[in-house]
Design a protein around this motif. Structure first.
Motif, PDB file in Angstrom:
ATOM      1  N   LYS A 136     -66.714 -81.683  92.263  1.00 32.36           N
ATOM      2  CA  LYS A 136     -66.786 -80.550  93.110  1.00 32.36           C
ATOM      3  C   LYS A 136     -68.096 -79.622  92.483  1.00 32.36           C
ATOM      4  CE  LYS A 136     -64.126 -76.342  94.207  1.00 32.36           C
ATOM      5  NZ  LYS A 136     -62.772 -75.690  93.839  1.00 32.36           N
ATOM      6  N   CYS A 137     -68.019 -79.486  91.153  1.00 32.35           N
ATOM      7  CA  CYS A 137     -69.027 -78.516  90.576  1.00 32.35           C
ATOM      8  C   CYS A 137     -70.609 -79.206  91.075  1.00 32.35           C
ATOM      9  CB  CYS A 137     -68.823 -78.453  89.004  1.00 32.35           C
ATOM     10  SG  CYS A 137     -67.531 -77.361  88.600  1.00 32.35           S
ATOM     11  N   ARG A 138     -70.489 -80.556  90.816  1.00 30.62           N
ATOM     12  CA  ARG A 138     -71.718 -81.016  91.019  1.00 30.62           C
ATOM     13  C   ARG A 138     -72.121 -80.990  92.474  1.00 30.62           C
ATOM     14  NH1 ARG A 138     -73.062 -85.282  93.904  1.00 30.62           N
ATOM     15  NH2 ARG A 138     -70.879 -85.983  94.480  1.00 30.62           N
ATOM     16  N   ARG A 139     -71.319 -80.880  93.517  1.00 33.32           N
ATOM     17  CA  ARG A 139     -71.759 -80.642  94.808  1.00 33.32           C
ATOM     18  C   ARG A 139     -72.132 -79.135  94.861  1.00 33.32           C
ATOM     19  NH1 ARG A 139     -67.982 -80.920  97.917  1.00 33.32           N
ATOM     20  NH2 ARG A 139     -66.113 -81.223  96.731  1.00 33.32           N
ATOM     21  N   GLU A 140     -71.528 -78.318  94.399  1.00 33.02           N
ATOM     22  CA  GLU A 140     -71.781 -76.790  94.558  1.00 33.02           C
ATOM     23  C   GLU A 140     -72.924 -76.491  93.783  1.00 33.02           C
ATOM     24  OE1 GLU A 140     -68.437 -74.336  93.185  1.00 33.02           O
ATOM     25  OE2 GLU A 140     -67.094 -74.898  94.814  1.00 33.02           O
ATOM     26  N   LEU A 141     -73.224 -77.024  92.612  1.00 33.50           N
ATOM     27  CA  LEU A 141     -74.737 -77.073  92.222  1.00 33.50           C
ATOM     28  C   LEU A 141     -75.690 -77.284  93.180  1.00 33.50           C
ATOM     29  CD1 LEU A 141     -73.863 -77.855  88.542  1.00 33.50           C
ATOM     30  CD2 LEU A 141     -74.741 -75.651  89.319  1.00 33.50           C
ATOM     31  N   GLU A 142     -75.511 -78.805  93.618  1.00 33.48           N
ATOM     32  CA  GLU A 142     -76.514 -79.110  94.812  1.00 33.48           C
ATOM     33  C   GLU A 142     -76.764 -77.996  95.830  1.00 33.48           C
ATOM     34  OE1 GLU A 142     -74.989 -83.249  95.589  1.00 33.48           O
ATOM     35  OE2 GLU A 142     -75.877 -83.853  93.410  1.00 33.48           O
ATOM     36  N   GLU A 143     -75.508 -77.552  96.446  1.00 36.84           N
ATOM     37  CA  GLU A 143     -75.542 -76.623  97.534  1.00 36.84           C
ATOM     38  C   GLU A 143     -76.379 -75.540  97.238  1.00 36.84           C
ATOM     39  OE1 GLU A 143     -71.434 -76.315  98.611  1.00 36.84           O
ATOM     40  OE2 GLU A 143     -71.262 -78.427  99.588  1.00 36.84           O
ATOM     41  N   ALA A 144     -75.808 -75.108  96.190  1.00 37.39           N
ATOM     42  CA  ALA A 144     -76.529 -73.650  95.609  1.00 37.39           C
ATOM     43  C   ALA A 144     -78.060 -74.022  95.493  1.00 37.39           C
ATOM     44  CB  ALA A 144     -75.965 -73.416  94.233  1.00 37.39           C
ATOM     45  N   GLY A 145     -78.497 -75.188  94.981  1.00 33.34           N
ATOM     46  CA  GLY A 145     -79.994 -75.541  94.964  1.00 33.34           C
ATOM     47  C   GLY A 145     -80.591 -75.456  96.444  1.00 33.34           C
ATOM     48  N   ARG A 146     -79.940 -75.843  97.457  1.00 31.38           N
ATOM     49  CA  ARG A 146     -80.267 -75.938  98.704  1.00 31.38           C
ATOM     50  C   ARG A 146     -80.347 -74.426  99.553  1.00 31.38           C
ATOM     51  NH1 ARG A 146     -77.580 -81.082  98.879  1.00 31.38           N
ATOM     52  NH2 ARG A 146     -75.807 -79.794  99.975  1.00 31.38           N
ATOM     53  N   GLY A 147     -79.610 -73.492  98.629  1.00 33.57           N
ATOM     54  CA  GLY A 147     -79.435 -71.799  98.997  1.00 33.57           C
ATOM     55  C   GLY A 147     -78.397 -71.743  99.936  1.00 33.57           C
ATOM     56  N   GLN A 148     -77.261 -72.470  99.941  1.00 34.45           N
ATOM     57  CA  GLN A 148     -75.987 -72.467 100.743  1.00 34.45           C
ATOM     58  C   GLN A 148     -74.907 -71.791  99.784  1.00 34.45           C
ATOM     59  OE1 GLN A 148     -74.313 -75.984 102.231  1.00 34.45           O
ATOM     60  NE2 GLN A 148     -76.460 -77.102 102.619  1.00 34.45           N
ATOM     61  N   SER A 149     -74.390 -70.685 100.649  1.00 33.22           N
ATOM     62  CA  SER A 149     -73.485 -69.821  99.728  1.00 33.22           C
ATOM     63  C   SER A 149     -72.127 -70.549  99.381  1.00 33.22           C
ATOM     64  CB  SER A 149     -72.857 -68.671 100.898  1.00 33.22           C
ATOM     65  OG  SER A 149     -72.397 -69.360 101.886  1.00 33.22           O
ATOM     66  N   ILE A 150     -72.029 -70.287  97.948  1.00 33.29           N
ATOM     67  CA  ILE A 150     -70.660 -70.667  97.495  1.00 33.29           C
ATOM     68  C   ILE A 150     -69.460 -69.541  97.607  1.00 33.29           C
ATOM     69  CG2 ILE A 150     -69.708 -71.970  95.532  1.00 33.29           C
ATOM     70  CD1 ILE A 150     -72.000 -73.571  96.965  1.00 33.29           C
ATOM     71  N   TYR A 151     -68.270 -70.304  97.850  1.00 34.48           N
ATOM     72  CA  TYR A 151     -67.071 -69.249  97.972  1.00 34.48           C
ATOM     73  C   TYR A 151     -66.558 -69.356  96.448  1.00 34.48           C
ATOM     74  CZ  TYR A 151     -67.342 -68.692 102.971  1.00 34.48           C
ATOM     75  OH  TYR A 151     -67.904 -68.709 104.081  1.00 34.48           O
ATOM     76  N   ALA A 152     -66.125 -68.361  96.085  1.00 30.56           N
ATOM     77  CA  ALA A 152     -65.502 -68.016  94.543  1.00 30.56           C
ATOM     78  C   ALA A 152     -64.093 -68.893  94.924  1.00 30.56           C
ATOM     79  CB  ALA A 152     -65.292 -66.620  94.001  1.00 30.56           C
TER      80      ALA A 152
END
Length: 361
Positions: free
Chosen positions: A118-134
């Protein structure tokens, strides 16, 4: 490579995380280890890790101090909290400082790797500029009890039980929905991670799971429940078809299933339902093949593993009991003594005495 920092004052806890993590598969490496929050902050400035896995209770600079500092200085770092049930209230305030997820002790390998993925995917999404929910820790807490039941129901092909769990999640989300769409996304994401674990564990195809959750599925508690129900039912149907239409019962498959789930609520009734045979037939052929009945085989696995873990004096006996599948420590003591003739503590003392008398062995 995604860099991970382990923070725990007990080396055996760090050993468990290091051993259980599928680091290479997830594209990760353990960049460093620290025994308290102060040492962790020093290493963070040197190593720039992407993920920090931290215990909460540590002498000196504890997990709360570490998370407060990370929240202010390095909010981009993903933090996974390790906590026991007794520490939960203590951990909750710290989690409000931006933890991504948490693991309850004793750490389950599958849960550890699901959280890391899950962390890996969130890091990838953050790298693409997508928002991450806490993460909302309260949501994760009540979801954990549903997950435990889901594992048992799904593996035993109990469609009614699976639907009951998903309906319960839907009802919980009706109340939690006032917190905003992040709660719906979190619940859907956590239950999809669990489904992925169940699919892989049963050798099913992962084609049904898509990389992204459709926005329409996150519109309401009802839509989340319907989305999860559709995926879980399709996967369960695939598993039923896989097992139901085999020409004959594969006892080795049954044994391997038990070996992988001995610490869960595995029963003869559940196994019989999962492999489409009567419990009388399963009991008979299993004993013919392996020389003992199913219950004794499960007990033997649990006891052998417990004896192995007791050899490490750094692991508390309570943790040994939990790892072996016993929530009631008193019951674990009684079963262990009946099986081996000595109590867990006494066996630990005996093993310790042998090591002292033979330090090279």
């Amino acid at each position: 490579m995604i860099k991970v920092l382990l923070v725990d004052d007990e080396s055996w806890n760090r050993d468990i995380v290091r051993t259980f993590g599928a680091w290479a598969e997830l594209g990760m490496e353990i960049a460093g280890e620290a025994e308290d929050g102060r040492e962790a902050l020093r290493l963070i400035s040197e190593l720039s890790p992407h993920i920090v896995i931290t215990d909460m209770r540590m002498p000196g600079a504890d997990g709360v101090m570490l998370m407060n500092n990370l929240h202010e200085r390095n909010p981009e770092i993903k933090v996974i909290v390790v906590s026991g049930y007794d520490d939960f209230k203590y951990a909750r305030n710290a989690l409000r400082y931006g933890a991504v997820d948490y693991l309850l002790k004793p750490i389950d390998p599958k849960e550890l790797n699901a959280v890391l993925d899950k962390c890996r995917r969130e890091l990838e999404e953050a790298g693409r500029g997508q928002s991450i929910y806490a993460l909302d820790i309260d949501v994760s807490l009540w979801l954990s009890s549903y997950k435990q039941r889901m594992r048992v129901h799904f593996n035993e092909l109990n469609a009614e039980g699976v639907n009951s769990v998903l309906q319960g999640i839907g009802r919980e989300l009706e109340h939690e929905g006032v917190k905003g769409p992040g709660v719906f996304r979190q619940a859907a994401s956590e239950m999809l991670l669990l489904l992925k674990e169940l699919i892989r564990g049963n050798g099913l195809e992962e084609d049904l799971l898509k990389a992204e959750i459709p926005h329409t599925a996150l519109a309401s508690a009802e839509s989340v429940s319907a989305y999860l129900t559709e995926l879980y039912e399709a996967s369960l149907e695939q598993l039923i078809g896989q097992r139901k239409f085999k020409n004959k019962l594969n006892l080795e498959e049954v044994r391997l299933y038990i070996d992988g789930h001995f610490a869960e609520a595995v029963t003869l009734d559940g196994l019989a339902r999962a492999f489409f045979v009567s419990k009388e037939y399963l009991s008979k052929v299993f004993k013919q093949e392996y020389g003992c009945n199913v219950t004794d085989y499960i007990l033997g696995l649990r006891m052998d593993k417990a004896r192995e873990w007791l050899a490490d004096e750094n692991i508390p006996i309570k943790t040994v009991a939990e790892l072996a599948g016993y929530e009631d420590v008193g019951y674990f003591y009684r079963v262990f003594k009946k099986h081996f003739g000595v109590a867990p503590g006494e066996m630990r003392k005996q093993k310790s005495g042998l090591k002292m008398s033979n330090p090279e062995g």
